[in-house]
Write an enzyme that holds these catalytic residues in place. Structure first.
Site, PDB file in Angstrom:
ATOM      1  N   SER A 190       0.678  -1.112  -0.073  1.00  0.00           N
ATOM      2  CA  SER A 190       0.029  -0.012   0.119  1.00  0.00           C
ATOM      3  C   SER A 190       0.821   1.202   0.001  1.00  0.00           C
ATOM      4  O   SER A 190       1.448   1.355  -0.782  1.00  0.00           O
ATOM      5  CB  SER A 190      -1.033  -0.072   1.395  1.00  0.00           C
ATOM      6  N   HIS A 212      -8.278  -4.821  -0.270  1.00  0.00           N
ATOM      7  CA  HIS A 212      -7.102  -4.134   0.068  1.00  0.00           C
ATOM      8  C   HIS A 212      -6.105  -5.051   0.833  1.00  0.00           C
ATOM      9  O   HIS A 212      -4.668  -4.875   0.903  1.00  0.00           O
ATOM     10  CB  HIS A 212      -7.093  -2.834   0.639  1.00  0.00           C
TER      11      HIS A 212
END
Length: 723
Positions: free
Chosen positions: A584, A698
């Site tokens: 991320s 995610h």
């Protein structure tokens, strides 16, 4: 991360809830038969079409190559099986949450891939093998409720209504995306409530007000979502009426980030609040009166604001002047809530930072406030007791928390903040499996040791390893801490395969933690593992975070490179044996290591990353992170382009081998970042490996099997390149 915005729950702003919703990033480009998009400036823009046939064909072709290259050997299968066994282990600590009389746990193992929501009593929980009562079986739900799109439900949590705890609002995500649905569930019958509250798939949520009313913030149609893809409007919705009849509580501005509301159900202090998040680190909190009118809590937008019983607490990100005094950034200050709303500005400082300390967290019990402070990335716990309500000028009493380890990571949280002063305590480090204890906070707590309830198994042999903390000197002279896990008898000849991990963003601290996957996949083989506490994180509070924002982003990367250089200078490893990994915002970090410091590393792992920083604010939740990185559509691009890996790539340069890993279902950080970067580098003939999990959101995976496969791919890639 990048982080999801915080949706706040009573009695104070303590819970980071996964943000949720549908965002049509590319319009028709998401359709199965979408045409290839042409962009002269970006020939790989067509890969932003997440579900287009052409994009997925490219993904599957890359995945097949990766599986053939990395996953076909017996060694890979063994590692994948070992990690899967760790994730599926029935001996892991089942973390619990007290809801009414029961202690609830969400559990995944080999027989329950999507998980069980189950409950037990505290007496049972104390046993080595508690008896559990299944409340909701997500795997069984997926069998009985097969979705037309083929996606399977992933658990996103439950919120249950006090004081009876008979009804819950349960969030379920298709495939693991941030976007989810909310459904009403009856805990007494363990069934879905017919014609109960239901929120269709979107980013947002439902929150209880009482048995027949909820706050709803979600996609209400055109214009109701922010540019970040989160709710712009919150409404009060009454049972038995259509959502379209819900009344508006608060409507944010067109360029806001997230709007929500919540009910504080603390007995004797019931209140309602609306929250307006303008951007990360910038929010407003409003008290909602019984007449529906909103009164702003006039504290700094940059402060974290929490209300608990009679208290207002402010966790400051910037200096704050009030009542003729200045309170330092990073401080935690308290005052009586009603006094503050009446205009009084007299605060008590509960914590003030030093050069070596920062406030990690705080948590209320029935009678106490527990402070968790980081001192050079080591936890220090103390217990504060406010003066009685009748004592308007009484001092807060401060005592040490007895029984907390002095090394590693320690966290403390309430068992039931309304009913007791019991707390959970977890402790862990890189080589010590996590323990869970329960403790009773009482006046004069000296000598009362926590009761250890559970201990995780030893998942790998770490007996030959040792943990050390060191400090590297960054380019501007800043001392940057890092943790080093290495064999006790390591030869300092520069030949040890070394994995350097980092994040450096959103004020998130990286503290020591036991990972069976890291142990099996890396340490047990003789590898060295390093975690860097670089600027951009929260290890030294707001100042550490703010030092690497926007135009100063390069300082995070200089810190990380300094740690790498320190490892090489001390002959722990050398360039050909040094790898980096991050996901991320950490994927943006490792993307910059790849493009800015290619001569430092022998291999790079880039997971669910941001990479195209010109486009990031237009993709999914990207607009919500402009407070962190800047706005690329303005003059900010002048500095943003200096840390945009997609634009820094130079086909003429030599780069270390890299693997990009992402998820099709990631609706927070767009998979197009990883796709486009990989395609660009492949076209230039670079050593690139790519893998995209079709599910997972995610987090990258939707179940333990997928998580084990992804981890095994990363560790196999690194070991082959660095050994």
């Amino acid at each position: 991360m990048p982080a999801a915005p915080k949706a706040h729950k009573a009695p104070f702003l303590k819970t980071a809830i996964l943000s949720v919703g549908i965002v049509a990033t590319m319009g028709a480009a998401h359709a199965e038969d979408a045409p290839q998009m042409k962009d002269a400036a970006d020939p790989f823009a067509w890969l932003e079409a997440v579900d287009a046939r052409q994009s997925l064909d490219w993904v599957r072709a890359q995945n097949a190559k990766t599986e053939t290259a990395l996953a076909a050997t017996p060694q890979f299968k063994q590692l994948e099986g070992d990690i899967r066994g760790i994730l599926d282990s029935n001996a892991k600590i089942p973390g619990v949450e007290k809801i009414g009389a029961y202690y609830y746990n969400f559990w995944k193992d080999a027989q329950h891939q999507r998980g069980l929501w189950r409950r037990t009593t505290l007496d049972e929980y104390r046993k080595a093998e508690p008896t559990w009562e299944t409340v909701l079986d997500i795997d069984a739900l997926n069998e009985t409720e097969q979705r037309a799109d083929g996606e399977k439900w992933v658990w996103h949590g439950a919120s249950c209504l006090k004081p009876a705890y008979e009804r819950c609002l349960i969030a379920l995500s298709p495939g693991g995306s941030d976007a989810d649905v909310t459904r009403e569930f009856d805990l007494t019958t363990k069934t879905w409530v017919k014609d109960g509250f239901y929120r269709a798939q979107a980013k947002g949520g439902l929150g209880w007000i009482d048995q027949d009313r909820v706050y709803v913030y979600t996609d209400f149609g055109a214009g109701s979502m922010t540019p970040s893809g989160y709710p712009r409007i919150v409404k009060e919705w009454k049972r038995g009426t259509p959502m379209s009849a819900a009344t508006t509580v608060y409507e944010g501005q067109a360029d806001d980030m997230y709007i929500a509301a919540f009910h504080d159900d603390t007995p004797g202090f019931e209140r309602d609040f609306a929250n307006r998040t303008l951007a990360f680190y910038n929010d407003e909190l409003y008290l909602r009166g019984t007449d529906g009118k909103l009164a702003k809590i006039d504290a700094p937008n940059s402060a974290n604001k929490s209300v608990h019983k009679e208290w207002l607490l402010l966790e400051l990100r910037d200096p704050y002047q009030a009542g003729g005094k200045t309170y330092a950034s990073g401080s935690l200050i308290a005052t009586k809530f009603d006094d503050f709303m009446a205009g009084k500005r007299e605060f008590t400082t509960l914590f003030a930072p030093s050069e070596r300390t920062s406030l990690s967290s705080y948590a209320w019990t029935k009678s106490h406030l527990v402070l968790n402070v980081l001192e050079d990335v080591k936890n220090r716990i103390s217990v504060l007791t406010p003066a009685p309500l009748s004592d308007s000028k009484g001092e807060w009493k401060r005592e040490p928390f007895v029984g907390a380890p002095t090394l590693g990571t320690v966290s403390v949280g309430p068992v039931d903040e309304d009913e007791s002063d019991a707390v959970w305590m977890t402790a862990t480090d890189y080589l010590t499996p996590t323990t869970l204890a329960i403790a009773q906070l009482q006046p004069g707590m000296s000598g009362k040791q926590p009761e250890v309830l559970k201990t995780n198994p030893v998942f790998f042999d770490g007996s030959n390893n040792v943990v050390e903390q060191h400090f590297a000197t960054s380019k501007d002279g800043t001392k940057v801490p890092y943790f080093l896990v290495k064999p006790k008898n390591l030869k300092r000849d520069g030949k040890a395969p070394t994995l350097l991990y980092g994040y450096g963003g959103f004020e998130i601290s990286l503290t020591p933690g036991y990972s069976g996957s890291v142990g099996k996949g890396w340490l047990e083989k003789g590898g060295v593992y390093v975690v860097a506490n670089i600027r951009g994180g929260g290890e030294y509070g707001p100042r550490w975070h703010q030092a690497a924002l926007k135009a100063n982003r390069h300082k995070a990367y200089e810190d990380f490179a300094a740690v790498a250089q320190d490892l090489i200078a001390n002959k722990i490893t050398s360039t050909k044996h040094l790898g980096v990994q991050g996901g991320s915002n950490g994927g943006l970090l490792t993307g910059n290591m790849l493009t800015q410091y290619p001569d430092l590393f022998g291999a790079v792992v880039v997971q669910v990353p941001l990479l195209d920083m010109k486009r990031y604010s237009h993709l999914l939740a990207g607009a919500s992170w402009m407070a962190e990185y800047g706005d690329p559509d303005t003059a900010d691009w002048e500095f943003i382009q200096t840390f945009s890996p997609y634009h820094l790539f130079d086909a003429k340069r030599t780069y270390p081998p890299v693997i990009f890993m992402t998820s099709t279902k990631d609706d927070r950080v767009h998979p197009g970042h990883a796709r486009k970067m990989a395609a660009k580098m492949l076209e230039a003939g670079k050593d690139v490996t790519y893998y995209e999990n079709i599910e997972g959101g995610h987090g990258g995976s939707a179940n333990n099997a997928q998580a084990a496969h992804m981890s095994a791919l990363a560790y196999t890639f690194l070991w082959e390149k660095l050994k």
